[in-house]
Design a protein around this motif. Sequence first.
Motif, mmCIF file in Angstrom:
data_model
loop_
_atom_site.group_PDB
_atom_site.id
_atom_site.type_symbol
_atom_site.label_atom_id
_atom_site.label_comp_id
_atom_site.label_asym_id
_atom_site.label_seq_id
_atom_site.Cartn_x
_atom_site.Cartn_y
_atom_site.Cartn_z
ATOM 1 N N ALA A 69 0.838 -1.207 0.000
ATOM 2 C CA ALA A 69 0.000 0.000 0.000
ATOM 3 C C ALA A 69 0.869 1.252 0.000
ATOM 4 O O ALA A 69 1.873 1.322 0.698
ATOM 5 C CB ALA A 69 -0.920 -0.010 1.213
ATOM 6 N N GLY A 71 -10.602 -0.779 4.655
ATOM 7 C CA GLY A 71 -10.127 -2.153 4.829
ATOM 8 C C GLY A 71 -10.745 -3.136 3.865
ATOM 9 O O GLY A 71 -10.965 -4.305 4.234
ATOM 10 N N TYR A 112 -10.855 -9.021 -0.067
ATOM 11 C CA TYR A 112 -10.408 -8.828 1.312
ATOM 12 C C TYR A 112 -11.355 -7.838 1.973
ATOM 13 O O TYR A 112 -11.610 -6.754 1.442
ATOM 14 C CB TYR A 112 -8.980 -8.291 1.344
ATOM 15 C CG TYR A 112 -8.509 -7.840 2.715
ATOM 16 C CD1 TYR A 112 -8.158 -8.775 3.687
ATOM 17 C CD2 TYR A 112 -8.406 -6.483 3.034
ATOM 18 C CE1 TYR A 112 -7.722 -8.375 4.949
ATOM 19 C CE2 TYR A 112 -7.971 -6.073 4.290
ATOM 20 C CZ TYR A 112 -7.634 -7.020 5.237
ATOM 21 O OH TYR A 112 -7.209 -6.618 6.484
ATOM 22 N N SER A 146 -12.213 -6.104 5.842
ATOM 23 C CA SER A 146 -11.842 -5.927 7.241
ATOM 24 C C SER A 146 -12.383 -4.594 7.746
ATOM 25 O O SER A 146 -12.556 -3.637 6.976
ATOM 26 C CB SER A 146 -10.318 -5.963 7.389
ATOM 27 O OG SER A 146 -9.924 -5.656 8.708
ATOM 28 N N ILE A 152 -6.605 0.086 5.895
ATOM 29 C CA ILE A 152 -5.275 -0.220 5.368
ATOM 30 C C ILE A 152 -4.380 0.997 5.553
ATOM 31 O O ILE A 152 -4.780 2.130 5.254
ATOM 32 C CB ILE A 152 -5.364 -0.606 3.875
ATOM 33 C CG1 ILE A 152 -6.180 -1.897 3.716
ATOM 34 C CG2 ILE A 152 -3.971 -0.772 3.267
ATOM 35 C CD1 ILE A 152 -6.460 -2.262 2.265
ATOM 36 N N LYS A 153 -3.168 0.787 6.053
ATOM 37 C CA LYS A 153 -2.222 1.884 6.288
ATOM 38 C C LYS A 153 -1.162 1.933 5.190
ATOM 39 O O LYS A 153 -0.853 0.901 4.566
ATOM 40 C CB LYS A 153 -1.540 1.708 7.650
ATOM 41 C CG LYS A 153 -2.498 1.644 8.835
ATOM 42 C CD LYS A 153 -1.753 1.594 10.150
ATOM 43 C CE LYS A 153 -0.912 0.338 10.266
ATOM 44 N NZ LYS A 153 -1.723 -0.882 10.332
ATOM 45 N N ASN A 154 -0.607 3.107 4.978
ATOM 46 C CA ASN A 154 0.496 3.257 4.027
ATOM 47 C C ASN A 154 1.656 2.355 4.456
ATOM 48 O O ASN A 154 2.096 2.389 5.602
ATOM 49 C CB ASN A 154 0.939 4.719 3.979
ATOM 50 C CG ASN A 154 2.034 4.941 2.954
ATOM 51 O OD1 ASN A 154 2.227 4.142 2.051
ATOM 52 N ND2 ASN A 154 2.763 6.036 3.097
ATOM 53 N N ASP A 176 1.520 -1.041 4.377
ATOM 54 C CA ASP A 176 1.034 -2.401 4.633
ATOM 55 C C ASP A 176 1.376 -3.306 3.452
ATOM 56 O O ASP A 176 1.267 -2.893 2.284
ATOM 57 C CB ASP A 176 -0.479 -2.406 4.849
ATOM 58 C CG ASP A 176 -0.870 -2.011 6.268
ATOM 59 O OD1 ASP A 176 0.033 -1.918 7.120
ATOM 60 O OD2 ASP A 176 -2.074 -1.798 6.514
ATOM 61 N N PHE A 209 0.550 -6.983 1.677
ATOM 62 C CA PHE A 209 -0.292 -8.172 1.540
ATOM 63 C C PHE A 209 0.433 -9.193 0.641
ATOM 64 O O PHE A 209 0.951 -8.824 -0.420
ATOM 65 C CB PHE A 209 -1.639 -7.828 0.896
ATOM 66 C CG PHE A 209 -2.535 -6.979 1.752
ATOM 67 C CD1 PHE A 209 -3.526 -7.565 2.524
ATOM 68 C CD2 PHE A 209 -2.396 -5.596 1.774
ATOM 69 C CE1 PHE A 209 -4.368 -6.780 3.316
ATOM 70 C CE2 PHE A 209 -3.229 -4.807 2.552
ATOM 71 C CZ PHE A 209 -4.219 -5.405 3.329
ATOM 72 N N LEU A 263 -1.141 -10.344 5.949
ATOM 73 C CA LEU A 263 -0.969 -8.896 6.033
ATOM 74 C C LEU A 263 0.148 -8.643 7.024
ATOM 75 O O LEU A 263 0.027 -8.987 8.208
ATOM 76 C CB LEU A 263 -2.270 -8.219 6.495
ATOM 77 C CG LEU A 263 -2.164 -6.752 6.927
ATOM 78 C CD1 LEU A 263 -1.596 -5.882 5.807
ATOM 79 C CD2 LEU A 263 -3.511 -6.226 7.399
ATOM 80 N N ASN A 264 1.242 -8.090 6.543
ATOM 81 C CA ASN A 264 2.426 -7.834 7.381
ATOM 82 C C ASN A 264 2.846 -9.085 8.152
ATOM 83 O O ASN A 264 3.218 -9.027 9.337
ATOM 84 C CB ASN A 264 2.152 -6.678 8.347
ATOM 85 C CG ASN A 264 1.830 -5.376 7.626
ATOM 86 O OD1 ASN A 264 2.349 -5.118 6.543
ATOM 87 N ND2 ASN A 264 0.959 -4.571 8.213
ATOM 88 N N PHE A 314 -6.994 -1.845 -5.316
ATOM 89 C CA PHE A 314 -5.941 -1.687 -4.315
ATOM 90 C C PHE A 314 -5.053 -0.502 -4.701
ATOM 91 O O PHE A 314 -4.663 -0.355 -5.871
ATOM 92 C CB PHE A 314 -5.104 -2.966 -4.233
ATOM 93 C CG PHE A 314 -3.985 -2.898 -3.220
ATOM 94 C CD1 PHE A 314 -4.245 -3.118 -1.885
ATOM 95 C CD2 PHE A 314 -2.689 -2.600 -3.612
ATOM 96 C CE1 PHE A 314 -3.223 -3.050 -0.938
ATOM 97 C CE2 PHE A 314 -1.662 -2.535 -2.689
ATOM 98 C CZ PHE A 314 -1.932 -2.764 -1.349
#
Length: 279
Positions: free
Chosen positions: A195, A201, A214, A216, A220-222, A224, A226, A235-236, A265
């Motif tokens: 990301a 999410g 996906y 959640s 989603i953070k900068n 991250d 997948f 994820l991470n 994405f």
Amino acid sequence: MDLLIEQNGIKTRLSDLGLFLIDFDDKSASIEHERKTIKSRNGYKPSKTYFRAKTLSINAKLLIANLYSFEEKKDELNGLLATQLPFYVTKLLPIDDLYSFELPGEKLGFDFKQIATKEYKYRYEVYLSNEINYSFIGKTDQGLLYDISFNLATDSLPFGQTKPINEVLTGNLINYAGTQDCSQLEWPWYLKLTANEAATGQFYFLIGSQRFEYKSDVAIKNGDIFLLRGYENTLNGLNINHKTNYKNFVLQANPSKRLTFTTNFKGKVELMNKTELYK
């Protein structure tokens, strides 16, 4: 023509051992059909078809000084080929055109290393499937001449495989020149999504008609990362299968030699450990 053998990072040509490759016959893989009979119905009900092992037939010539050297050469070949672990073989084809072709020993004698060759685009993962056969032809001014033949059988996949690479995907296209579909369940290729901005999410990834989703409640953070492996998605580094539709992707062979993908994405998309399979 020559044959490159790769074992544990060590590369050996048949010509390094004094052998001249006459023929490398890589037949199509054997096919197994599953079918069922149904009571009170003619014929069979088709079920599934599988490719099984592919056999590679190798024929070469060996010129050796004497019988003692011949026995030593047999030990070398047994040590190289009769292994418990599979190894890779690649065809080495002459760079010169057909008009420069010569019969074994016609111009260059048996100094085979003078012939410039190039690796073919794919290789096979194989093991020795039978004994190595030696047939004495006769004695020459240069020594004893033998015919040598053996068969190799494919191990995990009955296809030729290009060397794995990683590539960044751009333009919503995936180049795939193979002639056999490459499923994530057969070869461990995967997608790496990184990301580059914050987002909700949820996202999807579509290759052809195969859609991964996906979902959640966590944004989603900068940064991250997948990894979509088919059998496991992370994820991470943490498993997120329970937040996905658990989709296995397939790189499908087609005449255009490319596949399209779409996704919402936001970030970098990489295809990791990619190989192309050839029947």
